[in-house]
Design a protein around this motif. Sequence first.
Motif, PDB file in Angstrom:
ATOM      1  N   TYR A   1      49.247  50.808  29.006  1.00  0.00           N
ATOM      2  CA  TYR A   1      47.954  51.473  28.806  1.00  0.00           C
ATOM      3  C   TYR A   1      47.097  50.698  27.805  1.00  0.00           C
ATOM      4  O   TYR A   1      45.908  50.467  28.032  1.00  0.00           O
ATOM      5  CB  TYR A   1      48.186  52.903  28.317  1.00  0.00           C
ATOM      6  N   ARG A   2      47.696  50.289  26.693  1.00  0.00           N
ATOM      7  CA  ARG A   2      46.937  49.578  25.661  1.00  0.00           C
ATOM      8  C   ARG A   2      46.494  48.204  26.153  1.00  0.00           C
ATOM      9  O   ARG A   2      45.408  47.729  25.803  1.00  0.00           O
ATOM     10  CB  ARG A   2      47.776  49.455  24.389  1.00  0.00           C
ATOM     11  N   GLU A   3      47.338  47.562  26.955  1.00  0.00           N
ATOM     12  CA  GLU A   3      46.947  46.262  27.512  1.00  0.00           C
ATOM     13  C   GLU A   3      45.780  46.393  28.471  1.00  0.00           C
ATOM     14  O   GLU A   3      44.884  45.548  28.501  1.00  0.00           O
ATOM     15  CB  GLU A   3      48.148  45.622  28.219  1.00  0.00           C
ATOM     16  N   GLN A   4      45.755  47.455  29.235  1.00  0.00           N
ATOM     17  CA  GLN A   4      44.693  47.638  30.218  1.00  0.00           C
ATOM     18  C   GLN A   4      43.398  48.130  29.577  1.00  0.00           C
ATOM     19  O   GLN A   4      42.313  47.854  30.089  1.00  0.00           O
ATOM     20  CB  GLN A   4      45.147  48.619  31.310  1.00  0.00           C
TER      21      GLN A   4
ATOM     22  N   ALA B   1      57.469  54.303  26.026  1.00  0.00           N
ATOM     23  CA  ALA B   1      56.910  53.162  25.294  1.00  0.00           C
ATOM     24  C   ALA B   1      56.374  52.111  26.260  1.00  0.00           C
ATOM     25  O   ALA B   1      55.358  51.456  25.986  1.00  0.00           O
ATOM     26  CB  ALA B   1      57.987  52.561  24.392  1.00  0.00           C
ATOM     27  N   GLU B   2      57.033  51.925  27.384  1.00  0.00           N
ATOM     28  CA  GLU B   2      56.579  50.934  28.358  1.00  0.00           C
ATOM     29  C   GLU B   2      55.230  51.322  28.948  1.00  0.00           C
ATOM     30  O   GLU B   2      54.328  50.484  29.097  1.00  0.00           O
ATOM     31  CB  GLU B   2      57.622  50.787  29.472  1.00  0.00           C
ATOM     32  N   VAL B   3      55.072  52.589  29.273  1.00  0.00           N
ATOM     33  CA  VAL B   3      53.802  53.057  29.822  1.00  0.00           C
ATOM     34  C   VAL B   3      52.701  52.957  28.775  1.00  0.00           C
ATOM     35  O   VAL B   3      51.569  52.546  29.074  1.00  0.00           O
ATOM     36  CB  VAL B   3      53.938  54.513  30.323  1.00  0.00           C
TER      37      VAL B   3
ATOM     38  N   ASN C   1      51.680  63.328  32.097  1.00  0.00           N
ATOM     39  CA  ASN C   1      51.590  63.547  30.658  1.00  0.00           C
ATOM     40  C   ASN C   1      52.883  63.185  29.932  1.00  0.00           C
ATOM     41  O   ASN C   1      52.852  62.608  28.837  1.00  0.00           O
ATOM     42  CB  ASN C   1      51.219  65.006  30.371  1.00  0.00           C
ATOM     43  N   LEU C   2      54.014  63.557  30.509  1.00  0.00           N
ATOM     44  CA  LEU C   2      55.295  63.228  29.881  1.00  0.00           C
ATOM     45  C   LEU C   2      55.465  61.718  29.737  1.00  0.00           C
ATOM     46  O   LEU C   2      55.938  61.233  28.703  1.00  0.00           O
ATOM     47  CB  LEU C   2      56.439  63.809  30.717  1.00  0.00           C
ATOM     48  N   SER C   3      55.072  60.977  30.764  1.00  0.00           N
ATOM     49  CA  SER C   3      55.235  59.518  30.727  1.00  0.00           C
ATOM     50  C   SER C   3      54.312  58.880  29.702  1.00  0.00           C
ATOM     51  O   SER C   3      54.725  57.999  28.930  1.00  0.00           O
ATOM     52  CB  SER C   3      54.970  58.931  32.122  1.00  0.00           C
ATOM     53  N   LEU C   4      53.040  59.291  29.682  1.00  0.00           N
ATOM     54  CA  LEU C   4      52.097  58.708  28.736  1.00  0.00           C
ATOM     55  C   LEU C   4      52.424  59.077  27.291  1.00  0.00           C
ATOM     56  O   LEU C   4      52.127  58.311  26.366  1.00  0.00           O
ATOM     57  CB  LEU C   4      50.675  59.164  29.071  1.00  0.00           C
ATOM     58  N   PHE C   5      53.052  60.205  27.099  1.00  0.00           N
ATOM     59  CA  PHE C   5      53.329  60.665  25.737  1.00  0.00           C
ATOM     60  C   PHE C   5      54.650  60.115  25.196  1.00  0.00           C
ATOM     61  O   PHE C   5      54.754  59.841  23.991  1.00  0.00           O
ATOM     62  CB  PHE C   5      53.362  62.200  25.702  1.00  0.00           C
TER      63      PHE C   5
ATOM     64  N   THR D   1      52.401  48.527  38.605  1.00  0.00           N
ATOM     65  CA  THR D   1      52.900  48.948  37.303  1.00  0.00           C
ATOM     66  C   THR D   1      53.173  50.453  37.296  1.00  0.00           C
ATOM     67  O   THR D   1      52.715  51.197  38.180  1.00  0.00           O
ATOM     68  CB  THR D   1      51.879  48.613  36.211  1.00  0.00           C
ATOM     69  N   TRP D   2      53.904  50.871  36.262  1.00  0.00           N
ATOM     70  CA  TRP D   2      54.156  52.295  36.100  1.00  0.00           C
ATOM     71  C   TRP D   2      52.859  53.047  35.812  1.00  0.00           C
ATOM     72  O   TRP D   2      52.687  54.194  36.237  1.00  0.00           O
ATOM     73  CB  TRP D   2      55.138  52.531  34.954  1.00  0.00           C
TER      74      TRP D   2
END
Length: 365
Positions: A157-160, A151-153, A144-148, A232-233
């Motif tokens: 996410y948006r690309e996938q 910016a790289e993650v 959750n910390l990474s997704l929130f 990927t991350w």
Amino acid sequence: MSTHETPTTSSTPLLVDEEGGREPRQRQEENAGNVFRHRCGRWLEMMLSPVTDHQDSLPTIFFGLLFVTVCGSLLGFLMPKNESLPTPFYRIISSMIGYTCFVAWGVSFYPQVINNFKRRTTLGLSADFCGLNVLGFACYAIYNLSLFYSAEVQKEYREQHNDAPITVQSNDVAFAVHSFVLASITFLQIAYFDGLRSQQRPFRIILCFIAVVSVLAVAYPLLQLAGMKFGTWLQYLYMLSFVKIIVTLTKYIPQVILNFRRKSTVGFSIWQILLDLNGGVLNDLQLVFDSMDMKDWAGITGNPAKLYLGVISILFDIIFIVQHYWLYRNTNDTADLDEIMDPLTTGNYHATISENVEEAEDECE
């Protein structure tokens, strides 16, 4: 002296009557004040029943969950809203649902911690359940910390997911971090109060699983930072979310088995289950409603950890509720059940009986 002279009446009875008239009024006022304070105290006790009451009667359950819902809704109303949701009014509703879920799930850890502290023991609580809980929430907190915040993650996410908005919200982050801290405290209570005794000693296979996952969780980002790319991350975070799903699917099983063997839920706070069920239902409702508002179901498929976390929790919560209120309802009322039915204590009890039998046989001989 004239026989027709009327006797003078003393003023003392008037004073007595006057004081006597005041005393009942004062007592009535004091009694009314005591009743008011008693009622206020009773209402406060019922609202705080998730952390103060262990009888879990129907009125205390209702008012306890109602108080949690009111606090969570108020918190959600005041906290920042998810601007990615298209409907402004629904942003408030989503925030209120999410933070009510956060409050319910967050408070659910405290009844067990307080219960362990009051009893000065963790007997009745599975060490495997607590250990897996720490691992699962550590993975979920990183996820959750990474997704929130990263910016790289978020870009990955948006690309996938074809520029679909991320459904991880601030209440998810707060819940994951808070849960990791409280789960760690509960696990440390086992070592502090009871040590590595028979009931508190985790199974080796679970210890090995925790060790392997912990090593991989630390090694992967170190290798990534060293230039050794293994993906990927976002894939790494999905791996952690998958671990959280596995942990959630399996962590309740040792506690279910322990309750079954003891034929009791004494030592395992039912309040954490009631609050966990409340949070699980609201968790999935928020995810579904958010996706409906965005008119994109990728919010569910792109956040599987949140979806399955709620579903699995609900299923096992129902099992615990059946155990507590139906299967072992009568045995839970026994005062000494925790000593009678605990495997460690039972073993000592049988050993004591054997020693007494041997002594009696020696005396007969």
